[in-house]
Design an enzyme around this catalytic site. Structure first.
Site, short mmCIF file in Angstrom:
data_model
loop_
_atom_site.label_atom_id
_atom_site.label_comp_id
_atom_site.label_asym_id
_atom_site.label_seq_id
_atom_site.Cartn_x
_atom_site.Cartn_y
_atom_site.Cartn_z
CB SER A 165 25.55 2.50 21.04
OG SER A 165 24.71 3.63 21.14
CD GLU A 215 8.23 -58.34 -0.99
OE1 GLU A 215 8.39 -57.95 -2.16
OE2 GLU A 215 7.15 -58.20 -0.37
#
Length: 751
Positions: free
Chosen positions: A407, A137
């Site tokens: 139930s 870079e």
């Protein structure tokens, strides 16, 4: 002294004169030509010239202007350099991954991150990483002043020629852009970036700049920084990167998405070779090292995800709960590097996953299970199974999906009855079928047990007895008891009709966990929650969950409830399977008509665990549960849900102290009468086997039956979601077909 007179010229004799008769001072050149004499000071427009030429600047003006503009430019740049301040690092630079832990605060559950970053010190990296990045870079990084004049000139020429646009950014400039400014565009933005680069280069060391750069640069695959890149591409930590891996990660920095080896392997290898050659040219490695390096193998992208698998449901629940407090935003969770400690016990969580995984292989693909286990004393969630894979189905079976309660709603009628002054010895007619307000109700097995007390009615989940009890008490009181216990008032199907006792409402498992926790916690309500505490990046605690409860029912009332619900898990109760846990257990089975859903909710004084099972059609509609495994006649709450519950609880309660439920002052005796505890006589709790209550009612058939009646004409109502939402109340008309044939397996009979 004689004076010589400067010759003058008439404007008429000068080409381009202003007006006839106007004279200008003239001078003679060395060649004998007459020229107008320039004005003193600023000679512009130029005196003595024609209407066009007089506006053409002289070389002196041109030169002066150039110097003036240069001086102004240098001055402006100098002024900007002196006055510009290094800003605070941007949100991106400060963004840190939030880590979520299990209840031990050490075992990592997952992470939250808008930018997946884990900073690492430069000194902890192998030399191959900084060498590869610098060579690729910015080869002059260690010697330049933050910018590269030659690079800038090259970029300007290239841009003017119309080539591919270049930025000529050094590592320092890229660091400034990402760490302080965000993305910079335009020449003015680049100028500011360059000035900051120069200034920062003088204030920070090269190693500091490079370290921050490596921790913020984007490498693709959602990875920001070298540490996450190493994990995303190679499944290792950055400290373990070798030469080839370092070169490859450096190679893709300019275009990480386009040059990812998984996307463009040829380009990735070409760039990788370039980096190695540049490293050789800079003297970081030898030519032999470069030639012997092999292109590294990467892992497939997307193979790891913070929200994949069963843990995805836990992380999503953490996110939802914290944002609901209004104390945390999405940015707070994704960028602030928080440490979140959950209430989830790692051993119990694994047990919940294993318990569901133990279902038969022929289980339908659209069959879903939710499991949540809560500490009723604090509301802390021990474990939660919301589904098999959050990425495949982003619907939590515990906190989002609903199923008809069946139930499991009967205890709210029992609660309302006891609260209104009725006793457990209240006797009801269990004959079947019976008609209530035009609704025909039958018991699942068609048995008529005669007059039975409330414990027997609860133990065998007798429909006709409970509808009669609801009629006596008032269905509005059943609804009120459910809401007081913790069922949200806006729960679909929650109404004040007579058959609400049979479970027409469609709550979420988390709602039922909250309600049943009130029973286990002797009338004190706590709020189920998954987050215990949150610390900021400085280690300061910024949030602690509320664990204090609120009393909503009297403790004696709860003692009677727990006494009755322990009968359900006795050896011949509908929840007999859960009764195999070697400690006192209370609970309730639930199977809605169809059956559209099956539940088992069981609890000890320290733990409430809810399990439900339901089925979703292709359009999100509620489907009847398809029989599978050994339950060829149908699935009920006492079958798979109770089995899952037991498999989980055997592991979850291992090593946990065995506690008994407080004894009620009034209980049902073997003769069916109330018995009041007095100082002179303290009757023992209902007879137990291995800590489990057994039948306390005489003359009752041991055959367990529990199921709400079905309705042959009822069809599921499609919903726009992918999960079953409530439809009409459960049917109270007996099924046209006979009930399923009892199996030799006791649990097969407990629907």
């Amino acid at each position: 002294m004689a004076h010589t007179r400067r010759p003058t010229g008439d404007v008429s004799s000068v080409k381009g004169g202003r007006a006839a008769g106007q004279a200008f001072p003239m001078r003679r050149t060395r060649r004998g030509k007459l020229r107008p004499v320039r004005k003193r000071g600023w000679n512009y427009p130029r005196a003595g010239y024609g209407p066009i030429r007089r506006w053409v600047p002289s070389w002196r003006i041109v030169l002066a202007s150039v110097f003036l503009f240069l001086a102004m430019g240098v001055g402006a740049v100098g002024y900007l350099y002196v006055t510009i301040d290094i800003p605070q690092p941007g949100d991106f630079a400060l963004a840190r991954t939030t880590t979520v832990y299990y209840s031990d605060g050490k075992t990592k559950m997952g992470t939250f991150a808008q930018y997946e970053r884990e900073p690492i010190k430069l000194s902890d990296l192998p030399d191959t990483v900084p060498h590869a990045v610098v060579a690729s870079e910015d080869s002059s990084f260690y010697t330049n002043s933050g910018i590269s004049p030659r690079g800038i000139a090259r970029a300007v020429v290239n841009n003017l020629r119309g080539g591919h646009r270049q930025g000529a950014s050094t590592i320092t400039q890229q660091y400034v852009e990402r760490y302080y400014l965000g993305t910079t565009r335009g020449y003015l933005g680049k100028l500011k970036e360059a000035l900051l680069a120069i200034k920062i280069d003088q204030q920070q060391s090269k190693n500091e700049i490079l370290e921050n750069y490596l921790n913020t640069i984007y490498f693709g695959r959602g990875a920001y920084g070298i540490e996450m890149a190493a994990q995303k591409y190679f499944g290792i930590h950055a400290q373990q990167l070798n030469l080839s891996q370092s070169a490859m990660l450096s190679a893709i920095i300019p275009s990480p998405s386009g040059w990812d080896p998984a996307v463009n392997p040829e380009k990735a290898k070409e760039r990788w070779t370039r980096v190695l050659n540049r490293m050789v040219g800079e003297g970081y490695i030898s030519k032999q090292e470069a030639e012997s390096a092999a292109f590294p193998q990467t892992i497939p992208p997307g193979t790891s995800s913070a929200f994949s698998g069963t843990n995805g449901y836990l992380l999503a629940a953490v996110d939802s709960e914290l944002r609901a407090t209004k104390k945390f935003t999405a940015d707070d969770l994704n960028q602030n590097g928080l440490k979140i400690v959950t209430t989830i016990d790692p051993k119990m969580q694994k047990a919940s996953v294993d318990a569901v995984a133990g279902l038969p292989k022929d289980r339908p693909a659209n069959n879903y299970v939710g499991l949540v286990s809560v500490d009723p004393r604090t509301g802390e969630i021990y474990a939660m199974y919301g589904g098999a894979d959050y990425k495949a189905r982003e619907r939590n079976a515990v906190t989002q999906d609903r199923a008809q309660a069946g139930s499991t709603f009967k205890p709210f009628t029992l609660l309302a009855a006891l609260d209104s002054g009725k006793s457990l010895s209240e006797r009801l007619d269990s004959s079947t079928p019976k008609v209530f307000s035009g609704n025909k109700v039958q018991n699942f097995d068609g048995k008529d047990r005669g007059k039975i007390d409330l414990i027997t009615a609860t133990k065998y989940s007798v429909n006709t007895a409970y509808v009669q009890l609801n009629e006596d008490v008032g269905p509005d009181k059943t609804k009120k008891a459910a809401i007081t216990a913790g069922i949200p008032e806006n729960t679909p199907g929650l109404d004040s009709t007579l058959t609400n006792v049979l479970g027409s409402a469609s709550p979420r498992p988390i709602d039922m966990a909250k309600a049943y926790s009130v029973f286990a916690n002797q009338g004190v309500s706590t709020t189920p929650h998954i987050v215990r505490s949150v610390q900021n990046k400085n280690g300061e605690t910024v949030y602690t969950a509320e664990t204090e409860g609120k009393r909503v029912f009297e403790s004696e009332l709860m003692s009677q409830m727990n006494y009755a619900l322990q009968s359900v898990t006795s050896s011949d109760g509908t929840g007999a399977t859960a009764g195999k846990l070697d400690r006192p257990v209370a609970g309730k089975t639930g199977t809605s008509s169809g059956p559209w859903s099956a539940w088992f909710i069981g609890y000890t004084p320290q733990m409430v665990t809810v399990v439900d099972m339901y089925q979703v059609g292709s359009k999100g509609e509620e489907e009847v549960l398809t029989p599978f495994g050994k339950y060829t006649y149908g699935i009920g709450g006492g079958s798979f849900p109770a089995e899952i519950w037991l498999r989980y609880m055997e592991v979850a309660t291992d090593g946990m102290k065995v506690e008994n439920f407080p004894k009620p002052k009034k209980r049902v005796t073997p003769t069916g009468d109330d018995e009041t505890e007095t100082p002179a006589k303290k009757p023992s709790q209902a007879p137990t086997t291995r800590g489990r209550p057994t039948s306390s009612s005489p003359g009752v058939s041991p055959t367990p039956t529990e199921r709400t009646p079905s309705e042959p004409t009822r069809t599921p109502t499609p919903t726009p979601t992918r999960t079953p939402e409530p439809t009409t109340p459960p049917a109270v008309v007996p099924s046209a077909s006979p009930p399923p044939e009892p199996s030799k397996d006791a649990t097969q009979q407990t629907q």
